[in-house]
Design a protein around this motif. Structure first.
Motif, PDB file in Angstrom:
ATOM      1  N   TRP A 236       0.846  -1.193   0.000  1.00 37.20           N
ATOM      2  CA  TRP A 236       0.000   0.000   0.000  1.00 37.20           C
ATOM      3  C   TRP A 236       0.878   1.238   0.000  1.00 37.20           C
ATOM      4  CZ3 TRP A 236      -2.351   2.850   4.636  1.00 37.20           C
ATOM      5  CH2 TRP A 236      -3.341   3.759   4.198  1.00 37.20           C
ATOM      6  N   ARG A 237       0.469   2.229  -0.782  1.00 34.82           N
ATOM      7  CA  ARG A 237       1.102   3.550  -0.735  1.00 34.82           C
ATOM      8  C   ARG A 237       0.152   4.465   0.040  1.00 34.82           C
ATOM      9  NH1 ARG A 237       1.023   8.026  -4.153  1.00 34.82           N
ATOM     10  NH2 ARG A 237      -0.267   6.882  -5.675  1.00 34.82           N
ATOM     11  N   PRO A 238       0.428   4.770   1.305  1.00 35.32           N
ATOM     12  CA  PRO A 238      -0.577   5.404   2.170  1.00 35.32           C
ATOM     13  C   PRO A 238      -0.857   6.871   1.870  1.00 35.32           C
ATOM     14  CG  PRO A 238       1.481   5.058   3.372  1.00 35.32           C
ATOM     15  CD  PRO A 238       1.634   4.372   2.056  1.00 35.32           C
ATOM     16  N   PHE A 239       0.094   7.590   1.279  1.00 33.03           N
ATOM     17  CA  PHE A 239      -0.079   9.026   1.092  1.00 33.03           C
ATOM     18  C   PHE A 239      -0.205   9.355  -0.395  1.00 33.03           C
ATOM     19  CE2 PHE A 239       2.844   8.373   4.739  1.00 33.03           C
ATOM     20  CZ  PHE A 239       1.919   8.640   5.743  1.00 33.03           C
ATOM     21  N   PRO A 240      -1.317   9.989  -0.805  1.00 33.65           N
ATOM     22  CA  PRO A 240      -1.549  10.246  -2.235  1.00 33.65           C
ATOM     23  C   PRO A 240      -0.452  11.061  -2.896  1.00 33.65           C
ATOM     24  CG  PRO A 240      -3.550  10.646  -0.969  1.00 33.65           C
ATOM     25  CD  PRO A 240      -2.453  10.435   0.028  1.00 33.65           C
ATOM     26  N   GLY A 241       0.127  12.013  -2.185  1.00 36.08           N
ATOM     27  CA  GLY A 241       1.103  12.895  -2.812  1.00 36.08           C
ATOM     28  C   GLY A 241       2.543  12.497  -2.619  1.00 36.08           C
ATOM     29  N   ALA A 242       2.800  11.292  -2.121  1.00 39.31           N
ATOM     30  CA  ALA A 242       4.179  10.877  -1.833  1.00 39.31           C
ATOM     31  C   ALA A 242       4.431   9.483  -2.389  1.00 39.31           C
ATOM     32  CB  ALA A 242       4.432  10.895  -0.327  1.00 39.31           C
ATOM     33  N   GLY A 243       5.697   9.181  -2.638  1.00 40.89           N
ATOM     34  CA  GLY A 243       6.066   7.897  -3.210  1.00 40.89           C
ATOM     35  C   GLY A 243       6.333   6.800  -2.197  1.00 40.89           C
ATOM     36  N   PHE A 244       6.178   7.084  -0.906  1.00 38.38           N
ATOM     37  CA  PHE A 244       6.448   6.089   0.128  1.00 38.38           C
ATOM     38  C   PHE A 244       5.441   4.945   0.059  1.00 38.38           C
ATOM     39  CE2 PHE A 244       5.422   4.521   4.422  1.00 38.38           C
ATOM     40  CZ  PHE A 244       6.643   3.955   4.755  1.00 38.38           C
ATOM     41  N   TYR A 245       5.937   3.699   0.240  1.00 35.73           N
ATOM     42  CA  TYR A 245       5.055   2.539   0.228  1.00 35.73           C
ATOM     43  C   TYR A 245       5.556   1.485   1.207  1.00 35.73           C
ATOM     44  CZ  TYR A 245       8.579   0.117  -2.581  1.00 35.73           C
ATOM     45  OH  TYR A 245       9.736  -0.474  -3.008  1.00 35.73           O
ATOM     46  N   VAL A 246       4.663   0.568   1.574  1.00 29.05           N
ATOM     47  CA  VAL A 246       5.011  -0.585   2.404  1.00 29.05           C
ATOM     48  C   VAL A 246       4.545  -1.835   1.666  1.00 29.05           C
ATOM     49  CG1 VAL A 246       4.951   0.646   4.597  1.00 29.05           C
ATOM     50  CG2 VAL A 246       2.853  -0.362   3.713  1.00 29.05           C
ATOM     51  N   GLU A 247       5.356  -2.898   1.723  1.00 32.20           N
ATOM     52  CA  GLU A 247       5.006  -4.153   1.049  1.00 32.20           C
ATOM     53  C   GLU A 247       5.477  -5.331   1.877  1.00 32.20           C
ATOM     54  OE1 GLU A 247       5.117  -2.952  -3.723  1.00 32.20           O
ATOM     55  OE2 GLU A 247       6.524  -4.424  -2.925  1.00 32.20           O
ATOM     56  N   GLY A 248       4.850  -6.453   1.658  1.00 30.79           N
ATOM     57  CA  GLY A 248       5.280  -7.707   2.258  1.00 30.79           C
ATOM     58  C   GLY A 248       4.815  -8.851   1.390  1.00 30.79           C
ATOM     59  N   GLY A 249       5.441 -10.021   1.559  1.00 28.78           N
ATOM     60  CA  GLY A 249       5.007 -11.137   0.735  1.00 28.78           C
ATOM     61  C   GLY A 249       5.920 -12.338   0.830  1.00 28.78           C
ATOM     62  N   TYR A 250       5.955 -13.083  -0.266  1.00 27.26           N
ATOM     63  CA  TYR A 250       6.605 -14.386  -0.327  1.00 27.26           C
ATOM     64  C   TYR A 250       7.810 -14.330  -1.267  1.00 27.26           C
ATOM     65  CZ  TYR A 250       7.299 -19.220  -1.936  1.00 27.26           C
ATOM     66  OH  TYR A 250       7.842 -20.430  -2.286  1.00 27.26           O
ATOM     67  N   GLY A 251       8.863 -15.025  -0.875  1.00 27.75           N
ATOM     68  CA  GLY A 251      10.026 -15.172  -1.743  1.00 27.75           C
ATOM     69  C   GLY A 251      10.459 -16.625  -1.809  1.00 27.75           C
ATOM     70  N   MET A 252      10.965 -17.023  -2.959  1.00 31.05           N
ATOM     71  CA  MET A 252      11.464 -18.390  -3.135  1.00 31.05           C
ATOM     72  C   MET A 252      12.834 -18.346  -3.800  1.00 31.05           C
ATOM     73  SD  MET A 252       9.796 -21.690  -5.114  1.00 31.05           S
ATOM     74  CE  MET A 252      10.021 -20.973  -6.752  1.00 31.05           C
ATOM     75  N   VAL A 253      13.768 -19.115  -3.249  1.00 34.14           N
ATOM     76  CA  VAL A 253      15.110 -19.270  -3.811  1.00 34.14           C
ATOM     77  C   VAL A 253      15.257 -20.736  -4.184  1.00 34.14           C
ATOM     78  CG1 VAL A 253      17.583 -19.019  -3.391  1.00 34.14           C
ATOM     79  CG2 VAL A 253      15.975 -17.406  -2.343  1.00 34.14           C
ATOM     80  N   ALA A 254      15.543 -21.036  -5.461  1.00 27.61           N
ATOM     81  CA  ALA A 254      15.538 -22.430  -5.905  1.00 27.61           C
ATOM     82  C   ALA A 254      16.461 -22.627  -7.098  1.00 27.61           C
ATOM     83  CB  ALA A 254      14.118 -22.851  -6.280  1.00 27.61           C
TER      84      ALA A 254
END
Length: 244
Positions: free
Chosen positions: A111-129
């Motif tokens: 989600w990018r919480p502020f309409p006028g700014a480029g700041f964002y937070v993310e989370g998720g899954y990663g795989m190394v194979a």
């Protein structure tokens, strides 16, 4: 004089209305526009490759990236970890031999919480194979400290070592618009190994299959415990992309 003042007031009102209309149009674009970005991306020390990102009109984000784990990235991360006393050189060599040149896939929501700014937070899954290499038995024994199979008659025994890591990713970042559709992005995050599945396969026809299989299974368990305990990485990301 009064006419001049009246004209001035009208002009100020007109400018205000135009400014308000422009702001409203910007907010409208913010609410209803979709953003699709293709990037050349690096997530150090995890991967080098490409990334596709989508942002909805409500500033909800989805991204996926695909790359490979360069041996130089892994070597540098291990050197830093060993220098800081996080683990021994033997553990670092085991991690490097098992994971270098792996395929790395990461998928995040955010989600990018502020309409006028480029700041964002993310989370998720990663795989190394699909990385690793073949190791002579004496090298694998020195890295894992296991006892080799006794009574095996085949000389020059070699094992193929492969591991798959399932990781949890978190990320805080910022995206800039560079003009004409070009973008830049940087982020600071972390990746934590939740689960590891390793495979140690003999590349020879054993004369004593039971002992060789037991040694392989013990080596796999040692690898999995090592990755789950030690492969927890800070991740620094940088991308150059184009938004459609």
């Amino acid at each position: 004089m009064k006419a001049s003042k009246g004209t001035g007031v009208l002009l100020l009102l007109l400018v205000g209305l135009l400014a308000g209309a422009e702001a409203a149009a910007g907010e409208q674009r913010e609410r209803h526009g979709w953003d699709i970005t293709v990037e050349a991306n690096t997530d150090f020390p995890l991967s080098l490759g490409g990334r596709l990102g989508v942002e909805s009109p409500w500033r909800l984000r989805l991204s996926t990236s695909l790359g490979y784990l360069p041996p130089a990235y892994l070597r540098l991360a291990n050197d830093v970890a060993v220098g800081m006393g996080a683990y021994e050189r033997r553990v670092a060599d085991l991690i490097e031999d098992s994971l270098k040149n792996s395929l790395v896939w990461r998928t995040h929501v955010g989600w990018r919480p502020f309409p006028g700014a480029g700041f964002y937070v993310e989370g998720g899954y990663g795989m190394v194979a699909l990385g690793g290499e073949s190791n002579p038995e004496e090298v694998l024994v020195s890295l894992t400290d296991l006892t080799p199979p006794t009574g095996e008659e085949v000389l020059n025994r070699v094992y193929r070592v492969r591991s798959v890591l399932h990781m949890l990713d978190v990320e805080l970042g910022w995206r800039w618009g560079l003009g004409s559709g070009w973008t830049a992005r940087t982020a600071l995050g972390a990746a934590f190994t939740l689960d590891s599945n390793s495979h140690v396969e003999p590349q020879f026809e054993p004369s004593n299959p039971v002992l060789v299989s037991l040694f392989s299974r013990l080596a796999e368990g040692y690898l999995d415990r090592t990755f789950e305990k030690y492969v927890k990485l800070p991740v620094v990301s940088f991308s150059i992309g184009y938004a459609f």
